[in-house]
Design an enzyme around this catalytic site. Structure first.
Site, mmCIF file in Angstrom:
data_model
loop_
_atom_site.group_PDB
_atom_site.id
_atom_site.type_symbol
_atom_site.label_atom_id
_atom_site.label_comp_id
_atom_site.label_asym_id
_atom_site.label_seq_id
_atom_site.Cartn_x
_atom_site.Cartn_y
_atom_site.Cartn_z
ATOM 1 N N LYS A 1 37.514 31.455 49.133
ATOM 2 C CA LYS A 1 38.564 30.886 48.722
ATOM 3 C C LYS A 1 38.792 29.225 49.188
ATOM 4 C CE LYS A 1 41.022 34.146 46.294
ATOM 5 N NZ LYS A 1 39.944 35.147 46.255
HETATM 6 C C1 LIG Z 1 44.745 36.266 42.355
HETATM 7 C C2 LIG Z 1 44.362 37.133 43.592
HETATM 8 N N1 LIG Z 1 45.513 37.745 44.448
HETATM 9 C C3 LIG Z 1 45.310 38.563 45.594
HETATM 10 C C4 LIG Z 1 43.921 38.545 46.141
HETATM 11 C C5 LIG Z 1 43.908 39.207 47.444
HETATM 12 O O1 LIG Z 1 43.448 38.138 48.339
HETATM 13 P P1 LIG Z 1 42.976 39.066 49.882
HETATM 14 O O2 LIG Z 1 41.555 38.991 49.604
HETATM 15 O O3 LIG Z 1 43.044 37.735 50.736
HETATM 16 O O4 LIG Z 1 43.593 40.117 50.222
HETATM 17 C C6 LIG Z 1 42.874 37.726 45.435
HETATM 18 C C7 LIG Z 1 41.820 38.075 46.083
HETATM 19 O O5 LIG Z 1 40.569 37.741 45.504
HETATM 20 C C8 LIG Z 1 43.186 37.179 44.183
HETATM 21 O O6 LIG Z 1 42.044 36.648 43.867
#
Ligand SMILES: Cc1ncc(COP(=O)(O)O)c(C=O)c1O
Length: 390
Positions: free
Chosen positions: A181
């Site tokens: 990210k």
């Molecule tokens: C649109 C979206 N929402 C939520 C998440 C979840 O993130 P995390 O891996 O920090 O839980 C991601 C992860 O890739 C994502 O792309």
């Protein structure tokens, strides 16, 4: 791979920051997690921030803090990562899937309107690739129907919408600090809100409902605490936070590098406009919005290709270019069959989502991407146009 899909380079400061925490002897949530909260809060002019172990956990907390659960409906998109929707299901609420805007790939407000019922409690909007959603329309709907807006801003740390930073728009915003990210803590995230009561609940629920954190207990040499509510375990460790602090300090340059590469792609790929649709770009002349380029998603104009998207990716990979697909719509996954009321064979209700899925390819985009990498991607795509275009 000539150009891998993702690459992360840790700086000397990153190494130093993590080492310092290790040396301090305090690894779990403490001063570093709070420092990161302050930095994130400041950077997006939000009032309250709670560091969490992932955006997934952040979304679960957001729904819990808003007291959304069994009997409630939450409208969202299926063109997203599973966490957006699994959090709704885990809360006990029912996910209701709306369609997307075919260009932006974000929730389409008109489609959302059609899904609102008396049971609807919230909308979860996702800023795909860092492009802000049409928040004016979504907020108007929320006001009109008394709904909460949760921004899944996993991709859009650093984006601005009509003069407001993402993080200060919805009732609750959730950033992801996953490894790929815009800012990373390896695994982690941040939940933001402008509402003090909600912020208190988010913090309480992020750590088992415990009324005094380990840091506070240790500082006061007092072992007592209460558990005032059954909570989650979603706190961010100082070890993770230290990496985030080190990287957020040079966020402008990380973001600029992504934007520079995106601009190069737009220029390099403009010659293939008949074959490829480039992602939408916020009109910078307006000056009050901007997109943090998290992903660079092209769409194939399939009528100009003798191959489909899957073969395109296979051939591009053979030429040494890593790529991905964001996203496989959730109704295609076996676990979601029967949960979303959408047939994976004939997903008519979400025509734009399915159509976009057949066309999208994510190209490599990260701060370390070089000019020559973008040129290599352009050359590889040119080769495919020659071989398979018509
Ligand atoms: C649109 C979206 N929402 C939520 C998440 C979840 O993130 P995390 O891996 O920090 O839980 C991601 C992860 O890739 C994502 O792309």
């Amino acid at each position: 791979m000539k150009v891998p899909f993702f690459r992360l380079q840790a700086s000397a400061e990153d190494f130093g920051a993590v080492k310092d925490v290790l040396a301090s002897g305090w690894l779990t949530t403490g001063k570093k997690a709070f420092e990161l909260e302050e930095l994130v809060k400041e950077s997006c002019s939000a009032k309250y921030a709670v560091a969490v172990s992932s955006a997934t956990a952040g979304l679960q907390l957001a729904l819990a803090a808003l007291e959304i659960g069994a009997g409630d409906e939450v409208i969202t998109t299926s063109f997203t990562f599973t966490a957006t929707c699994s959090a709704i299901i885990q809360s006990g609420a029912t996910p209701i899937i709306a369609d997307i805007d075919p260009q932006a790939l974000n929730l389409d407000a008109q489609s959302v309107t059609k899904k609102i019922t008396r049971k609807t409690k919230a909308i979860i909007a996702v800023d795909i690739a860092g492009l802000p959603c049409d928040y004016r329309a979504l907020l108007a709907l929320c006001r009109q129907h008394g709904l909460k807006l949760i921004c899944d801003a996993a991709h859009s740390f650093g984006s601005v919408y009509r003069g407001k930073h993402i993080g200060a728009i919805g009732d609750v915003t959730v950033f992801s600090f996953y490894s790929t990210k815009n800012i990373t803590t390896a695994e982690g995230g941040m939940v933001l809100t402008q509402n003090q009561r909600l912020a208190k609940r988010l913090r309480l629920l992020s750590l088992h409902g415990i009324t005094r954190s380990a840091l506070k207990r240790s500082a006061a040499s007092d072992w007592r605490y209460d558990i005032s509510e059954i909570g989650h375990k979603a706190n961010l460790s100082d070890l993770n936070a230290a990496l985030g602090i080190s990287r957020i300090k040079r966020f402008d340059s990380l973001l600029d590098s992504r934007a520079r590469s995106a601009k190069r792609y737009l220029k390099e790929l403009s010659g293939f406009a008949d074959y490829i649709e480039s992602p939408p770009v916020i009109d910078s002349v307006k000056g009050d919005s901007s997109q943090a380029w998290h992903l660079f998603i092209i769409k194939l104009n399939l009528n100009r290709w003798r191959i489909g998207r899957d073969r395109f990716i296979k051939e591009l990979t053979k030429l040494g270019i890593g790529c991905g697909v964001h996203y496989i719509p959730l109704y295609h996954f076996s676990a979601y069959q029967g949960l979303l009321n959408i047939s994976s064979k004939k997903p008519r209700e979400v025509y734009q989502t399915e159509n976009a899925f057949q066309r999208v390819v994510s190209l490599p985009l990260y701060p370390e991407l070089k000019r020559r990498d973008v040129k290599a991607v352009r050359e590889a795509i040119g080769t495919l146009v020659e071989r398979f275009g018509e």
